[in-house]
Design an enzyme around this catalytic site. Structure first.
Site, PDB file in Angstrom:
ATOM      1  N   ARG A   1      -1.917 -14.682   3.886  1.00  0.00           N
ATOM      2  CA  ARG A   1      -2.731 -13.953   4.877  1.00  0.00           C
ATOM      3  C   ARG A   1      -2.225 -14.194   6.305  1.00  0.00           C
ATOM      4  O   ARG A   1      -2.296 -13.306   7.154  1.00  0.00           O
ATOM      5  CB  ARG A   1      -4.220 -14.244   4.686  1.00  0.00           C
ATOM      6  CG  ARG A   1      -4.724 -13.542   3.405  1.00  0.00           C
ATOM      7  CD  ARG A   1      -6.210 -13.595   3.203  1.00  0.00           C
ATOM      8  NE  ARG A   1      -6.974 -12.978   4.250  1.00  0.00           N
ATOM      9  CZ  ARG A   1      -7.473 -11.739   4.210  1.00  0.00           C
ATOM     10  NH1 ARG A   1      -7.234 -10.950   3.171  1.00  0.00           N
ATOM     11  NH2 ARG A   1      -8.198 -11.280   5.202  1.00  0.00           N
TER      12      ARG A   1
ATOM     13  N   TYR B   1     -12.047  -2.427  -3.648  1.00  0.00           N
ATOM     14  CA  TYR B   1     -12.663  -2.521  -2.324  1.00  0.00           C
ATOM     15  C   TYR B   1     -14.189  -2.479  -2.409  1.00  0.00           C
ATOM     16  O   TYR B   1     -14.837  -2.033  -1.470  1.00  0.00           O
ATOM     17  CB  TYR B   1     -12.105  -1.417  -1.427  1.00  0.00           C
ATOM     18  CG  TYR B   1     -10.681  -1.728  -0.952  1.00  0.00           C
ATOM     19  CD1 TYR B   1     -10.448  -2.777  -0.057  1.00  0.00           C
ATOM     20  CD2 TYR B   1      -9.590  -1.002  -1.410  1.00  0.00           C
ATOM     21  CE1 TYR B   1      -9.162  -3.087   0.373  1.00  0.00           C
ATOM     22  CE2 TYR B   1      -8.297  -1.304  -0.984  1.00  0.00           C
ATOM     23  CZ  TYR B   1      -8.100  -2.346  -0.094  1.00  0.00           C
ATOM     24  OH  TYR B   1      -6.825  -2.662   0.341  1.00  0.00           O
TER      25      TYR B   1
ATOM     26  N   HIS C   1      -1.992  -5.306   1.359  1.00  0.00           N
ATOM     27  CA  HIS C   1      -3.290  -5.923   1.092  1.00  0.00           C
ATOM     28  C   HIS C   1      -3.019  -7.313   0.544  1.00  0.00           C
ATOM     29  O   HIS C   1      -2.046  -7.507  -0.181  1.00  0.00           O
ATOM     30  CB  HIS C   1      -4.044  -5.091   0.044  1.00  0.00           C
ATOM     31  CG  HIS C   1      -5.182  -5.829  -0.606  1.00  0.00           C
ATOM     32  ND1 HIS C   1      -6.445  -5.870  -0.064  1.00  0.00           N
ATOM     33  CD2 HIS C   1      -5.230  -6.582  -1.737  1.00  0.00           C
ATOM     34  CE1 HIS C   1      -7.230  -6.614  -0.836  1.00  0.00           C
ATOM     35  NE2 HIS C   1      -6.517  -7.052  -1.861  1.00  0.00           N
TER      36      HIS C   1
ATOM     37  N   GLU D   1      -8.647  -9.223  -8.857  1.00  0.00           N
ATOM     38  CA  GLU D   1      -7.882  -8.035  -8.469  1.00  0.00           C
ATOM     39  C   GLU D   1      -6.644  -7.867  -9.364  1.00  0.00           C
ATOM     40  O   GLU D   1      -6.279  -6.750  -9.726  1.00  0.00           O
ATOM     41  CB  GLU D   1      -7.499  -8.115  -6.994  1.00  0.00           C
ATOM     42  CG  GLU D   1      -8.722  -8.044  -6.086  1.00  0.00           C
ATOM     43  CD  GLU D   1      -8.412  -8.225  -4.610  1.00  0.00           C
ATOM     44  OE1 GLU D   1      -7.229  -8.373  -4.241  1.00  0.00           O
ATOM     45  OE2 GLU D   1      -9.370  -8.218  -3.807  1.00  0.00           O
TER      46      GLU D   1
ATOM     47  N   ASN E   1      -1.952  -0.189   6.922  1.00  0.00           N
ATOM     48  CA  ASN E   1      -1.408  -1.458   7.425  1.00  0.00           C
ATOM     49  C   ASN E   1      -0.491  -2.158   6.415  1.00  0.00           C
ATOM     50  O   ASN E   1      -0.436  -3.378   6.355  1.00  0.00           O
ATOM     51  CB  ASN E   1      -2.551  -2.363   7.912  1.00  0.00           C
ATOM     52  CG  ASN E   1      -3.590  -2.596   6.835  1.00  0.00           C
ATOM     53  OD1 ASN E   1      -3.400  -2.186   5.685  1.00  0.00           O
ATOM     54  ND2 ASN E   1      -4.670  -3.265   7.171  1.00  0.00           N
TER      55      ASN E   1
ATOM     56  N   LYS F   1       0.833  -1.204   0.000  1.00  0.00           N
ATOM     57  CA  LYS F   1       0.000   0.000   0.000  1.00  0.00           C
ATOM     58  C   LYS F   1       0.876   1.267   0.000  1.00  0.00           C
ATOM     59  O   LYS F   1       2.089   1.196   0.243  1.00  0.00           O
ATOM     60  CB  LYS F   1      -0.913  -0.032   1.232  1.00  0.00           C
ATOM     61  CG  LYS F   1      -1.909  -1.205   1.219  1.00  0.00           C
ATOM     62  CD  LYS F   1      -2.844  -1.118   2.423  1.00  0.00           C
ATOM     63  CE  LYS F   1      -3.880  -2.235   2.378  1.00  0.00           C
ATOM     64  NZ  LYS F   1      -4.897  -2.084   3.446  1.00  0.00           N
TER      65      LYS F   1
HETATM   66  P1  IDP Z   1      -7.952  -7.045   5.296  1.00  0.00           P
HETATM   67  O1  IDP Z   1      -7.101  -6.036   4.546  1.00  0.00           O
HETATM   68  O2  IDP Z   1      -7.230  -7.607   6.486  1.00  0.00           O
HETATM   69  O3  IDP Z   1      -8.548  -8.103   4.402  1.00  0.00           O
HETATM   70  P2  IDP Z   1     -10.594  -5.802   5.370  1.00  0.00           P
HETATM   71  O4  IDP Z   1     -11.590  -5.996   6.451  1.00  0.00           O
HETATM   72  O5  IDP Z   1     -10.857  -6.465   4.062  1.00  0.00           O
HETATM   73  O6  IDP Z   1      -9.160  -6.222   5.951  1.00  0.00           O
HETATM   74  O7  IDP Z   1     -10.447  -4.232   5.150  1.00  0.00           O
HETATM   75  C1  IDP Z   1      -9.796  -3.725   4.017  1.00  0.00           C
HETATM   76  C2  IDP Z   1      -8.913  -2.580   4.438  1.00  0.00           C
HETATM   77  O8  IDP Z   1      -9.732  -1.513   4.938  1.00  0.00           O
HETATM   78  C3  IDP Z   1      -7.953  -2.869   5.587  1.00  0.00           C
HETATM   79  O9  IDP Z   1      -6.763  -3.515   5.168  1.00  0.00           O
HETATM   80  C4  IDP Z   1      -7.701  -1.483   6.151  1.00  0.00           C
HETATM   81  O10 IDP Z   1      -6.755  -0.765   5.335  1.00  0.00           O
HETATM   82  C5  IDP Z   1      -9.057  -0.822   5.985  1.00  0.00           C
HETATM   83  N1  IDP Z   1      -9.897  -0.925   7.184  1.00  0.00           N
HETATM   84  C6  IDP Z   1     -10.559  -2.021   7.641  1.00  0.00           C
HETATM   85  N2  IDP Z   1     -11.251  -1.752   8.770  1.00  0.00           N
HETATM   86  C7  IDP Z   1     -11.030  -0.439   9.036  1.00  0.00           C
HETATM   87  C8  IDP Z   1     -11.462   0.448  10.072  1.00  0.00           C
HETATM   88  O11 IDP Z   1     -12.198   0.079  10.991  1.00  0.00           O
HETATM   89  N3  IDP Z   1     -11.007   1.734  10.004  1.00  0.00           N
HETATM   90  C9  IDP Z   1     -10.181   2.180   9.002  1.00  0.00           C
HETATM   91  N4  IDP Z   1      -9.766   1.380   8.002  1.00  0.00           N
HETATM   92  C10 IDP Z   1     -10.160   0.080   8.015  1.00  0.00           C
HETATM   93 MG    MG Z   2     -10.040  -7.972   2.899  1.00  0.00          MG
END
Ligand code: IDP
Ligand code: MG
Length: 143
Positions: free
Chosen positions: A87, A51, A117, A128, A114, A11
Site C-alpha cells: 500500500r 467493492y 488496487h 478477494e 488509479n 485495473k
Molecule cells: P484505495 O483503492 O486506495 O483503497 P478506496 O477508498 O478503497 O481506495 O476506494 C476504492 C476505489 O474507488 C479507488 O481505488 C478508486 O478507484 C475509487 N474511488 C475512491 N474514491 C473515489 C472518488 O471520490 N471518486 C471516484 N472514484 C473513487
Molecule cells: Mg480500499
C-alpha cells in the site's frame, strides 16, 4: 517478520496503458514472491463483491462499471508486512495527489482510474483472492 499475503489488481486502465510489466517488475524488485497471477475480466457481480464496502457511496456505480470494463491482472504476493509495504508502494487513492515514486503517483492523474488496487488487510486479501482466482468471476475465460 510475519510473512503475509497481499492481493494486487492491475485495473483496466493499467492493462490498457501497458503497465502490467511495470507493476510486476516493481513488486519483484521490492522482493515479493509472486504466488499467483491471472488475467481476467471481472463480472459485474464480482466487481460488486470486491467493492462491497463502498456500496452506497457516490462513486460506487462508476467504480463497478470501470472495474468490469476490460481485462485486469490479479497478483497474489507474499512477503514481510506485504499489506503495509504494497500500500505504501501504490500510494494514496487519488493519483492526482499521490507522490512521485509511488505507482499511482507516477502513472495516474485520476482518483477513479488509479492503475492498481491493493487489499487493505491480509484477511481481505485472501477473501478477494478467493473471488478473483475463481473462474466464476471471469466474464471472458480465455480457454
Ligand atoms: P484505495 O483503492 O486506495 O483503497 P478506496 O477508498 O478503497 O481506495 O476506494 C476504492 C476505489 O474507488 C479507488 O481505488 C478508486 O478507484 C475509487 N474511488 C475512491 N474514491 C473515489 C472518488 O471520490 N471518486 C471516484 N472514484 C473513487
Ligand atoms: Mg480500499
Amino acid at each position: 517478520m510475519a510473512n503475509k499475503k497481499e492481493l494486487i489488481l492491475i485495473k483496466p486502465d493499467g492493462v490498457r496503458r501497458g503497465l502490467i510489466g511495470e507493476v510486476v517488475r516493481r513488486l519483484e524488485m521490492k522482493g515479493f514472491k509472486i504466488v499467483k497471477l491471472k488475467m481476467l475480466q471481472l463480472t459485474r457481480e464480482c466487481a460488486e463483491k470486491l467493492y462491497d464496502v463502498h456500496r452506497g457511496k457516490s462513486f460506487y456505480e462508476e467504480l463497478v462499471r470501470f472495474m468490469s470494463s476490460g481485462p485486469i491482472v490479479a497478483i497474489l504476493v507474499e512477503g514481510d508486512e506485504s499489506v503495509e509495504v504494497v500500500r505504501t508502494m501504490i500510494g494514496p487513492t487519488d493519483g492526482r495527489k499521490a507522490p512521485p515514486g509511488t505507482i499511482r503517483g507516477d502513472y495516474s492523474n485520476s482518483v477513479l482510474e488509479n492503475i492498481v488496487h491493493a487489499a487493505d488487510s491480509e484477511e481481505r486479501a485472501l477473501y478477494e483472492a478467493s473471488l478473483v482466482f475463481d473462474s466464476e468471476c471471469d466474464y471472458s475465460p480465455s480457454q
